[in-house]
Design a protein around this motif. Sequence first.
Motif, short mmCIF file in Angstrom:
data_model
loop_
_atom_site.label_atom_id
_atom_site.label_comp_id
_atom_site.label_asym_id
_atom_site.label_seq_id
_atom_site.Cartn_x
_atom_site.Cartn_y
_atom_site.Cartn_z
N HIS A 93 -32.31 -54.97 16.56
CA HIS A 93 -32.62 -55.38 15.57
C HIS A 93 -32.05 -56.88 15.12
N ALA A 94 -30.75 -56.92 15.72
CA ALA A 94 -30.21 -58.36 15.46
C ALA A 94 -30.39 -59.14 16.57
N GLN A 95 -30.97 -58.48 17.64
CA GLN A 95 -31.08 -59.30 18.76
C GLN A 95 -30.09 -59.97 19.25
N ALA A 122 -37.73 -46.34 16.09
CA ALA A 122 -37.28 -47.31 15.30
C ALA A 122 -38.45 -48.59 15.26
N PHE A 123 -39.49 -48.32 15.88
CA PHE A 123 -40.56 -49.01 15.89
C PHE A 123 -41.15 -49.75 14.52
N PRO A 124 -41.06 -49.09 13.54
CA PRO A 124 -41.30 -49.49 12.28
C PRO A 124 -40.52 -50.63 11.53
N MET A 125 -39.26 -50.41 12.23
CA MET A 125 -38.27 -51.48 11.60
C MET A 125 -38.20 -52.83 12.73
N LEU A 126 -38.08 -52.12 14.03
CA LEU A 126 -38.16 -53.39 15.13
C LEU A 126 -39.32 -53.98 15.39
N GLY A 127 -40.66 -53.37 15.56
CA GLY A 127 -41.71 -53.90 16.08
C GLY A 127 -41.86 -53.92 17.59
N LEU A 128 -42.87 -54.35 18.04
CA LEU A 128 -43.18 -54.16 19.47
C LEU A 128 -42.21 -55.30 20.23
N ALA A 129 -42.37 -56.54 19.50
CA ALA A 129 -41.58 -57.67 20.19
C ALA A 129 -40.21 -57.18 20.45
N LYS A 130 -39.40 -56.61 19.59
CA LYS A 130 -38.06 -56.62 19.82
C LYS A 130 -37.92 -55.36 20.93
N ILE A 131 -38.72 -54.34 20.84
CA ILE A 131 -38.62 -53.39 21.61
C ILE A 131 -38.74 -53.68 23.12
N VAL A 132 -39.71 -54.65 23.43
CA VAL A 132 -39.90 -55.21 24.55
C VAL A 132 -38.68 -56.08 24.83
N TRP A 133 -38.37 -56.86 24.11
CA TRP A 133 -37.11 -57.64 24.31
C TRP A 133 -35.88 -56.66 24.96
N ALA A 134 -35.64 -55.82 24.15
CA ALA A 134 -34.66 -54.68 24.58
C ALA A 134 -34.93 -54.01 25.98
#
Length: 208
Positions: free
Chosen positions: A45-47, A76-88
């Motif tokens: 979330h904090a990247q 955690a998709f509702p909090m993270l969103g796709l962009a952060k999940i892909v980043w991780a």
Amino acid sequence: MSDALNYLVKARPDAVGHYFAFLKACGTRLDPKTRNLISVISKVHAQTERGLRQYLGRALREGATPAEVLDALLMAFPMLGLAKIVWAVDIILALDLPEFQPGALGAPGDWHDVMATKGFKVGATQRAECDGRGLFVHRAEKEWRVYDSRCPHQTTNIPDLALQGCTLTCPKHEWQFDVRTGDCIAKGTSPLKRWPSKVVKGRLLANW
Ligand code: FES
């Protein structure tokens, strides 16, 4: 911990100490695996890449499976969103952890041509490179065993020189493995990652 937090702990222990005491007290009723999975999500979330790598390693050491890590990210998709999940996931893939390969997660992996079997004696072990992956190949009486060269402790790529007889010793913290079984026989707890293999027309193939 980041250099900035280390600095603040030293410069303002009276204030920052309370923050760490608060964090410590928060998770006392959770098991270590769950605590570290939650920390993984907070780092995504904090990247903060360093934090993600640190807590991912801790979560895996506390018994979290790659499938559970992916579940936690997706939940955690509702909090993270796709962009952060892909980043991780990009960061996790860059770590090249064998247990996150599609083949290890139950998805169909790809067969890779490792080497010719001719001349490889029963009881012998050899390190090989195949399509960017380091391997240790052991030929037993009735089967072939192909292991990932990444240490299950902290993913050190174990070199050729680490092999003595049937014992493989990771140079970083000296976990030892028996290449006849893949088992960890000293210092650590987790076995080498073994890939499915087969022999086709005199060539050894492995799947990951
Ligand atoms: S990374 Fe291999 S023993 Fe720690």
